[in-house]
Design a protein around this motif. Structure first.
Motif, mmCIF file in Angstrom:
data_model
loop_
_atom_site.group_PDB
_atom_site.id
_atom_site.type_symbol
_atom_site.label_atom_id
_atom_site.label_comp_id
_atom_site.label_asym_id
_atom_site.label_seq_id
_atom_site.Cartn_x
_atom_site.Cartn_y
_atom_site.Cartn_z
ATOM 1 N N ILE A 86 0.815 -1.220 0.000
ATOM 2 C CA ILE A 86 0.000 0.000 0.000
ATOM 3 C C ILE A 86 0.846 1.266 0.000
ATOM 4 N N ASN A 87 0.156 2.364 -0.326
ATOM 5 C CA ASN A 87 0.619 3.708 0.005
ATOM 6 C C ASN A 87 1.558 4.327 -1.028
ATOM 7 N N ASP A 124 -4.947 5.405 -0.802
ATOM 8 C CA ASP A 124 -5.945 6.306 -0.222
ATOM 9 C C ASP A 124 -6.281 7.416 -1.210
ATOM 10 N N PHE A 173 -8.911 2.814 -0.515
ATOM 11 C CA PHE A 173 -9.341 2.907 0.883
ATOM 12 C C PHE A 173 -10.275 4.099 1.067
ATOM 13 N N ARG A 187 -9.924 14.423 11.504
ATOM 14 C CA ARG A 187 -10.417 13.757 10.289
ATOM 15 C C ARG A 187 -11.856 14.166 9.983
ATOM 16 N N LYS A 220 -14.679 2.711 5.615
ATOM 17 C CA LYS A 220 -13.807 2.905 6.765
ATOM 18 C C LYS A 220 -14.307 4.065 7.591
ATOM 19 N N HIS A 221 -14.056 4.062 8.869
ATOM 20 C CA HIS A 221 -13.313 3.048 9.622
ATOM 21 C C HIS A 221 -14.317 2.427 10.579
ATOM 22 N N ARG A 234 -7.993 8.883 17.170
ATOM 23 C CA ARG A 234 -7.816 7.539 17.732
ATOM 24 C C ARG A 234 -7.970 7.510 19.247
ATOM 25 N N MET A 264 -12.231 -1.346 6.464
ATOM 26 C CA MET A 264 -11.068 -1.110 7.323
ATOM 27 C C MET A 264 -11.571 -0.825 8.735
ATOM 28 N N ASP A 299 -6.442 -1.340 10.361
ATOM 29 C CA ASP A 299 -5.764 -0.092 10.039
ATOM 30 C C ASP A 299 -4.301 -0.237 10.458
ATOM 31 N N TRP A 300 -3.569 0.814 10.200
ATOM 32 C CA TRP A 300 -2.101 0.873 10.320
ATOM 33 C C TRP A 300 -1.596 0.351 11.684
ATOM 34 N N MET A 332 -2.690 -4.819 8.154
ATOM 35 C CA MET A 332 -1.872 -3.719 7.645
ATOM 36 C C MET A 332 -0.730 -3.591 8.636
ATOM 37 N N TRP A 445 -4.169 14.770 2.617
ATOM 38 C CA TRP A 445 -4.265 13.729 1.579
ATOM 39 C C TRP A 445 -4.225 14.344 0.178
ATOM 40 N N GLU A 519 -4.955 12.978 10.038
ATOM 41 C CA GLU A 519 -4.875 12.136 11.239
ATOM 42 C C GLU A 519 -4.319 12.928 12.427
HETATM 43 C C1 BGC Z 1 -5.434 5.687 8.154
HETATM 44 C C2 BGC Z 1 -6.302 5.036 7.105
HETATM 45 C C3 BGC Z 1 -5.517 4.800 5.839
HETATM 46 C C4 BGC Z 1 -4.275 3.989 6.173
HETATM 47 C C5 BGC Z 1 -3.444 3.645 4.965
HETATM 48 C C6 BGC Z 1 -4.100 4.957 8.328
HETATM 49 O O1 BGC Z 1 -3.246 5.641 9.167
HETATM 50 O O2 BGC Z 1 -6.119 5.710 9.388
HETATM 51 O O3 BGC Z 1 -7.438 5.847 6.855
HETATM 52 O O4 BGC Z 1 -6.314 4.143 4.897
HETATM 53 O O5 BGC Z 1 -3.491 4.718 7.084
HETATM 54 O O6 BGC Z 1 -2.787 4.746 4.461
#
Ligand code: BGC
Length: 759
Positions: A86-87, A124, A173, A187, A220-221, A234, A264, A299-300, A332, A445, A519
């Motif tokens: 991912i990412n 994302d 995502f 968020r 999500k989430h 969180r 997620m 999630d992460w 993840m 983002w 976040e």
């Molecule tokens: C976020 C998710 C995101 C994931 C992957 C996490 O820190 O809470 O919303 O999809 O990272 O990037």
């Protein structure tokens, strides 16, 4: 509302070869593959890594490309059998950069692993193709919420899905379906606002649209992320379990019905149970009650956090066991192989059955089959031409235009006539840190996770200042000179210069707000806008020039000191790359605003109250030391237009409806006539609320039960029809089940009220 739940999407498969295959043959293929897998290969499929783990360094080394470390990639895919990556690495890539990256990964997966199972890449794209250079960037969800336009959300989903696929990224995502009940939460802007119906309808429309384009979407989430008591990311929600079901669950229910393929999990907890550890929420409710049959991804790092943060697992191994028992399919992880090692040990020692592993791997392989990866794992270079087309940008422009919310346009403050729309060619001062800032338009983002590096954004994207200049040659600007520079509060010298310039113009546009954040990096302890920004607005207002405040922000920062002195207030949210042009169109009357606030804009830091509050939350006994009652800056659903609408003939087809009939699926029909009584065409969001007058569980003052966006020419009328069923008139009881009571219900639309009885 009948429309709450969209029809299940026909999930289109990405690869042409698989498009005509039925589910059964896909299942047979997946079962055959699964039967050939070793335990280690299966566990690898359940492991998801961040791309940084296999990259050679930073993307900066070779702009537009990620250089992979082949040894690390082989360790991940060949030795560890990893199934998903991912990412972004640092920042957005051009489509060719994504294609090259994915092709290199698939080369190793297809040619060097024993079974040649392709890797599923996740991304994302939370407001359009925000990690592909020159992709279409939509307004953030909270602005999409302001449009109240379900069809537009679906189009945004289709375009975002198509551009993800064109970037060779078949798993997105998005959408965020959390309901934004706490505006401090960093968020908040990723939500469709504070109302569950808006999130359910727009969110599932987006999801269905993106899946129809061929990518897998992610709800999500799940569940309970959007109402943190502290306001910090969180942290535990300030909701009872009953309230979670009443307010937070409905969008997920709608998205499952719309065919969501993945979910997620919320990194937080509900009533002391981390959701990653909750068999009840993940398996009993999500799979059992809602009928979700797709992939549950953590999630992460969230399995690790069961041990290190939540402290419900004394060891990492126990954390893995708890998460698997709860129902997680994919971890993840995303930085190491701890999850895989511990899961292997759990199965070897007999604590976890291989059948449990098989269940998850089957779902993951099905997902790969559904998105077409098993037939077409490689990027299709020809698709790159579909990214950021003029037609797609036009939809993003339309979304931004329809989101812009005119909160105030006051004749009195402006000296007789409303200040907006401005006359073409009006002499304007444009100032404020958001006036000439691309990051204040796009928020988190965007090109990077935090969205703060405006220098990376594409050439030719206008700032608000530049967009205003296309409507008037008489613009003076006081503020930063580089729209791509870091966002900064106004200095004393800038404030003094703005005050001087204000004396020489007809109107001042003061653009205030926030730069990007995402976040927990966006956690704040005070919702009040910065003192320097407020002082700029106050100082300009003090000159007596009519002042238009434009707010570009991810959450409602408190501005109560500067609202009374403003002739107009325009909420822009974070409207994306097309946002500046859209706002300028509204300021100069080229577009007629139709956005409505999808949340309650607070006035006071400690009076955060949603529109659907309890009667006791806003009592005013007349003996209070402070003003009581409900005193937000602007109410949910508020938004002005350059035309006027009148509402009449609110009719409910039954004065009394039998409870039995409602329980058997009967519905009440409501009609209302809406007329454009002004001089120009306009769009109107018709919002229908209900209120149960008395109930065994204290009823809210009102709940949104339906909405429809219509467009009317001057003088035109339309009858808008809604239907309400038992679901819309019931509330969630303490046993978690809907309760439909006898008694009086009010229906409220556009200032009209009609009461009927359930008998
Ligand atoms: C976020 C998710 C995101 C994931 C992957 C996490 O820190 O809470 O919303 O999809 O990272 O990037």
């Amino acid at each position: 509302m009948a429309t709450t739940v969209l029809p299940a999407a026909a999930f289109a498969h990405g690869g042409t070869a698989s498009a005509d295959r039925d589910d059964a043959s896909m299942r047979a293929r997946v079962d055959a593959l699964l039967a050939r897998m070793t335990l280690e290969e299966k566990i690898g499929q359940m492991t998801q890594l961040n791309v940084g783990v296999v990259a050679a360094g930073s993307a900066e080394q070779r702009p537009g490309r990620v250089t992979l470390d082949l040894a690390k990639l082989r360790e991940a895919l060949v030795t560890r059998h990893v199934g998903s990556i991912i990412n972004v690495l640092d920042a957005a890539l051009p489509a060719e950069g994504w294609h090259a990256l994915v092709a290199q990964i698939q080369d190793v997966a297809m040619n060097e692993t024993r079974l040649g199972v392709p890797v599923l890449y996740g991304i994302d794209f939370v407001h359009g193709a925000n990690y592909t250079q020159n992709g279409t960037i939509f307004p953030h969800n909270v602005a999409m919420g302001a449009t109240f336009d379900v069809a537009l959300a679906r189009r945004a989903g289709e375009i975002t899905g198509a551009e993800a696929l064109a970037s060779a990224l078949p798993w997105n995502f998005a959408p965020v379906l959390d309901v934004g009940r706490q505006p401090l939460w960093p968020r908040f802007y990723e939500t469709f606002g504070e109302d569950p119906l808006v999130a359910a309808r727009l969110g599932s429309a987006f999801l269905a649209g993106s899946q129809a384009a061929g990518v897998a979407g992610t709800m999500k989430h799940y569940l309970g992320y959007g109402a943190p008591r502290t306001g910090r990311d969180r942290t535990p929600p300030a909701l009872t379990e009953r309230e979670v079901r009443e307010v937070i669950l409905p969008p997920f229910r709608a998205a499952v019905a719309a065919g969501a393929r993945t979910v997620m999990v919320n990194s937080g907890e509900i009533d002391g149970v981390p959701v990653h550890a909750s068999r009840r929420w993940l398996t009993d409710v999500l799979r059992g009650e809602l009928g979700f049959d797709g992939v549950i991804v953590t999630d992460w790092e969230d399995i690790i956090f069961l041990h290190t943060r939540h402290r419900v697992a004394a060891t990492m191994k126990d954390a893995v066991r708890i998460a698997l028992d709860a129902g997680v399919d994919m971890s993840m992880t995303p930085h190491d192989y701890g999850f895989a090692d511990e899961l292997l040990a759990l199965v070897r020692e007999g604590t976890m059955s291989e059948r449990r592993v098989d269940e998850s791997v089957r779902r993951i392989l099905m997902l790969k089959a559904e998105v077409g990866l098993l037939d077409q794992p490689y990027p299709d270079a020809s698709l790159a031409a579909q990214i950021g087309t003029p037609a797609s940008r036009a939809v993003a422009r339309q979304a931004a235009r329809d989101a812009v919310t005119l909160l105030k346009n006051d004749a009195a403050t402006a000296g007789g006539a409303p200040v907006l729309p401005l006359a073409t060619g009006a002499r304007v001062l444009v100032t404020g840190p958001a006036a000439h800032s691309l990051t204040a338009l796009n928020g988190g983002w965007t090109y990077t996770w935090q969205g703060t590096e405006g220098w990376r954004f594409p050439e030719g994207v206008p700032s608000l200042l530049e967009a205003i200049r296309t409507h008037s040659p008489n613009v003076r600007h006081v503020g930063n000179s580089d729209a791509r520079a870091a966002f900064a509060d106004p200095t004393d010298a800038e404030i003094a210069a703005a005050v001087a310039a204000a004396q020489e113009v007809d109107v001042a546009i003061v653009a205030l707000g926030e730069t990007g954040y995402a976040e927990w990096i966006g956690d704040i302890g005070d919702l009040t806008l910065s003192r320097a920004q407020l002082r700029l607005a106050e100082s300009v207002q003090a000159t007596g020039v009519p002042t238009v405040l434009v707010l570009l922000e991810g959450r409602p920062r408190l501005v109560r000191e500067v609202v009374p002195g403003a002739a107009a207030v325009v909420m822009g949210y974070w409207p994306g790359m097309e946002g500046a042009a859209a706002i300028a169109e509204v300021l100069f009357g080229a577009a007629n605003p139709s956005g409505r606030l999808p949340f309650t804009y607070p006035k006071w830091p400690n009076a955060i109250t949603t529109y659907d509050h309890k009667f006791t939350e806003t009592l005013d006994t007349g003996f209070l030391r402070e003003a009581g009652g409900f005193d937000p800056e602007f109410e949910f659903g508020h938004g002005l237009s350059y035309t006027t609408f009148s509402y009449g003939d609110l009719v409910v087809d039954h004065d009394a409806v039998a409870q039995d009939a409602l329980l058997r699926g009967g519905r009440v029909t409501i009609t209302v006539a809406v007329t454009n009584t002004g001089a120009r065409a306009g769009k109107e969001s018709v919002l229908l609320f209900t209120r149960q007058q008395y109930a065994a569980i204290t009823p809210p003052v009102r709940r949104l039960r339906g909405f429809e966006k219509i467009e009317l020419a001057p003088g035109a009328s339309r009858t808008v029809r809604f239907t309400l069923g038992g679901d819309d008139l019931s509330y969630v009881g303490h046993d978690g089940r809907p309760v439909l009571e006898l008694g009086a219900f009010d229906v409220m639309v556009g200032g009209l009220t009609h009461t009927f009885q359930v008998t």
